[in-house]
Scaffold this motif. Sequence first.
Motif, PDB file in Angstrom:
ATOM      1  N   SER A  93      -2.753   1.867   7.222  1.00 44.94           N
ATOM      2  CA  SER A  93      -3.762   1.767   8.288  1.00 44.94           C
ATOM      3  C   SER A  93      -5.001   2.608   7.963  1.00 44.94           C
ATOM      4  O   SER A  93      -4.984   3.455   7.070  1.00 44.94           O
ATOM      5  N   GLY A  94      -6.049   2.366   8.744  1.00 45.51           N
ATOM      6  CA  GLY A  94      -7.273   3.149   8.626  1.00 45.51           C
ATOM      7  C   GLY A  94      -7.038   4.621   8.903  1.00 45.51           C
ATOM      8  O   GLY A  94      -7.649   5.494   8.283  1.00 45.51           O
ATOM      9  N   GLU A  95      -6.117   4.926   9.828  1.00 47.44           N
ATOM     10  CA  GLU A  95      -5.796   6.319  10.149  1.00 47.44           C
ATOM     11  C   GLU A  95      -5.192   7.040   8.944  1.00 47.44           C
ATOM     12  O   GLU A  95      -5.270   8.259   8.843  1.00 47.44           O
ATOM     13  N   ARG A  96      -4.583   6.295   8.053  1.00 46.93           N
ATOM     14  CA  ARG A  96      -3.982   6.879   6.854  1.00 46.93           C
ATOM     15  C   ARG A  96      -4.934   6.809   5.654  1.00 46.93           C
ATOM     16  O   ARG A  96      -4.536   7.069   4.527  1.00 46.93           O
ATOM     17  N   GLY A  97      -6.174   6.412   5.921  1.00 47.11           N
ATOM     18  CA  GLY A  97      -7.189   6.424   4.862  1.00 47.11           C
ATOM     19  C   GLY A  97      -7.341   5.137   4.085  1.00 47.11           C
ATOM     20  O   GLY A  97      -7.992   5.122   3.041  1.00 47.11           O
ATOM     21  N   PHE A  98      -6.751   4.052   4.574  1.00 46.19           N
ATOM     22  CA  PHE A  98      -6.833   2.771   3.867  1.00 46.19           C
ATOM     23  C   PHE A  98      -7.804   1.842   4.588  1.00 46.19           C
ATOM     24  O   PHE A  98      -7.769   1.713   5.805  1.00 46.19           O
ATOM     25  N   SER A  99      -8.647   1.169   3.810  1.00 48.40           N
ATOM     26  CA  SER A  99      -9.551   0.168   4.375  1.00 48.40           C
ATOM     27  C   SER A  99      -8.984  -1.215   4.064  1.00 48.40           C
ATOM     28  O   SER A  99      -8.203  -1.368   3.112  1.00 48.40           O
ATOM     29  N   PRO A 100      -9.371  -2.242   4.813  1.00 46.64           N
ATOM     30  CA  PRO A 100      -8.874  -3.594   4.536  1.00 46.64           C
ATOM     31  C   PRO A 100      -9.178  -4.050   3.099  1.00 46.64           C
ATOM     32  O   PRO A 100      -8.353  -4.724   2.481  1.00 46.64           O
ATOM     33  N   GLU A 101     -10.330  -3.622   2.550  1.00 52.07           N
ATOM     34  CA  GLU A 101     -10.682  -4.012   1.177  1.00 52.07           C
ATOM     35  C   GLU A 101      -9.690  -3.449   0.155  1.00 52.07           C
ATOM     36  O   GLU A 101      -9.423  -4.065  -0.877  1.00 52.07           O
ATOM     37  N   MET A 102      -9.155  -2.277   0.441  1.00 54.65           N
ATOM     38  CA  MET A 102      -8.198  -1.649  -0.473  1.00 54.65           C
ATOM     39  C   MET A 102      -6.912  -2.460  -0.582  1.00 54.65           C
ATOM     40  O   MET A 102      -6.205  -2.378  -1.584  1.00 54.65           O
ATOM     41  N   LEU A 103      -6.603  -3.241   0.452  1.00 51.00           N
ATOM     42  CA  LEU A 103      -5.335  -3.973   0.502  1.00 51.00           C
ATOM     43  C   LEU A 103      -5.427  -5.365  -0.112  1.00 51.00           C
ATOM     44  O   LEU A 103      -4.480  -6.142  -0.036  1.00 51.00           O
ATOM     45  N   GLU A 104      -6.551  -5.663  -0.762  1.00 50.26           N
ATOM     46  CA  GLU A 104      -6.720  -6.983  -1.375  1.00 50.26           C
ATOM     47  C   GLU A 104      -5.892  -7.089  -2.655  1.00 50.26           C
ATOM     48  O   GLU A 104      -5.697  -6.101  -3.374  1.00 50.26           O
ATOM     49  N   GLU A 105      -5.426  -8.302  -2.939  1.00 46.41           N
ATOM     50  CA  GLU A 105      -4.608  -8.562  -4.128  1.00 46.41           C
ATOM     51  C   GLU A 105      -5.325  -8.108  -5.397  1.00 46.41           C
ATOM     52  O   GLU A 105      -6.522  -8.320  -5.556  1.00 46.41           O
ATOM     53  N   GLY A 106      -4.562  -7.436  -6.267  1.00 44.26           N
ATOM     54  CA  GLY A 106      -5.100  -6.955  -7.536  1.00 44.26           C
ATOM     55  C   GLY A 106      -5.548  -5.504  -7.502  1.00 44.26           C
ATOM     56  O   GLY A 106      -5.708  -4.885  -8.551  1.00 44.26           O
ATOM     57  N   ASN A 107      -5.750  -4.951  -6.311  1.00 42.55           N
ATOM     58  CA  ASN A 107      -6.178  -3.557  -6.206  1.00 42.55           C
ATOM     59  C   ASN A 107      -5.004  -2.603  -6.387  1.00 42.55           C
ATOM     60  O   ASN A 107      -3.858  -2.953  -6.114  1.00 42.55           O
ATOM     61  N   PHE A 108      -5.323  -1.388  -6.835  1.00 41.11           N
ATOM     62  CA  PHE A 108      -4.332  -0.321  -6.941  1.00 41.11           C
ATOM     63  C   PHE A 108      -4.507   0.621  -5.768  1.00 41.11           C
ATOM     64  O   PHE A 108      -5.614   1.083  -5.497  1.00 41.11           O
ATOM     65  N   LEU A 109      -3.422   0.898  -5.051  1.00 37.48           N
ATOM     66  CA  LEU A 109      -3.456   1.795  -3.906  1.00 37.48           C
ATOM     67  C   LEU A 109      -3.094   3.210  -4.346  1.00 37.48           C
ATOM     68  O   LEU A 109      -2.037   3.411  -4.968  1.00 37.48           O
ATOM     69  N   PRO A 110      -3.937   4.198  -4.025  1.00 40.47           N
ATOM     70  CA  PRO A 110      -3.587   5.588  -4.338  1.00 40.47           C
ATOM     71  C   PRO A 110      -2.578   6.088  -3.301  1.00 40.47           C
ATOM     72  O   PRO A 110      -2.847   6.069  -2.105  1.00 40.47           O
ATOM     73  N   LEU A 111      -1.425   6.513  -3.759  1.00 41.30           N
ATOM     74  CA  LEU A 111      -0.345   6.925  -2.869  1.00 41.30           C
ATOM     75  C   LEU A 111       0.226   8.268  -3.306  1.00 41.30           C
ATOM     76  O   LEU A 111      -0.122   8.776  -4.373  1.00 41.30           O
ATOM     77  N   MET A 112       1.110   8.825  -2.489  1.00 41.92           N
ATOM     78  CA  MET A 112       1.842  10.044  -2.828  1.00 41.92           C
ATOM     79  C   MET A 112       3.316   9.807  -2.551  1.00 41.92           C
ATOM     80  O   MET A 112       3.657   9.159  -1.570  1.00 41.92           O
ATOM     81  N   ASP A 113       4.152  10.358  -3.419  1.00 42.61           N
ATOM     82  CA  ASP A 113       5.589  10.242  -3.171  1.00 42.61           C
ATOM     83  C   ASP A 113       6.018  11.332  -2.189  1.00 42.61           C
ATOM     84  O   ASP A 113       5.196  12.125  -1.715  1.00 42.61           O
ATOM     85  N   GLU A 114       7.309  11.371  -1.886  1.00 41.81           N
ATOM     86  CA  GLU A 114       7.818  12.314  -0.887  1.00 41.81           C
ATOM     87  C   GLU A 114       7.661  13.773  -1.308  1.00 41.81           C
ATOM     88  O   GLU A 114       7.717  14.677  -0.490  1.00 41.81           O
ATOM     89  N   ASN A 115       7.414  14.019  -2.609  1.00 42.93           N
ATOM     90  CA  ASN A 115       7.215  15.382  -3.100  1.00 42.93           C
ATOM     91  C   ASN A 115       5.737  15.753  -3.231  1.00 42.93           C
ATOM     92  O   ASN A 115       5.403  16.817  -3.744  1.00 42.93           O
TER      93      ASN A 115
END
Length: 174
Positions: A93-115
């Motif tokens: 969601s936007g509250e978690r720093g993601f925009s709709p454009e980021m969720l388009e096919e082919g894009n890489f999402l910057p994430l963090m694991d549980e650590n």
Amino acid sequence: MKIQENKVVGLTYELKVSKLEDEIESAPFSVEIREEDDPFYFLFGQSGLPEKFEELLAGKVDGEDFSFSIPVDGAYGEPDDELVITLPKSQFSGERGFSPEMLEEGNFLPLMDENGYSMQAKVLKDLGENLLLDFNHPLVGFDLHFEGKIIEVREATKEEIAHGHVHGEYGEHD
């Protein structure tokens, strides 16, 4: 000074990749260039890179050129189907720093694991309420071809060794 355990290494390089498909090797194509204005620095022995990469650099010295290839089995291996998963789009969601454009096919999402470690996932498909994501390394399934030059080899500081990464201008700032 020679490249060995607990030395900070700075290098420039061009990385090309190739892939074997239907028993035919594709022509290598460039995927990354690190030049003198943006060199790559790492702590030898703690780089997180394929072991073969460090093996092939071991013993080289400042100013030395290098050129080597690492086959897929010594690089990031073959794709793992278990790392392709479906997650609810609501987690991005936007509250978690993601925009709709980021969720388009082919894009890489910057994430963090549980650590708290950085990771990324490629958006393979938008399934409406869900996303099909690939958590495999982007270079999985490729042979890696490096050509470059060692631009610096120095002793790592006690802090760099303790933290497991390079500090300063070309490293992390702790």
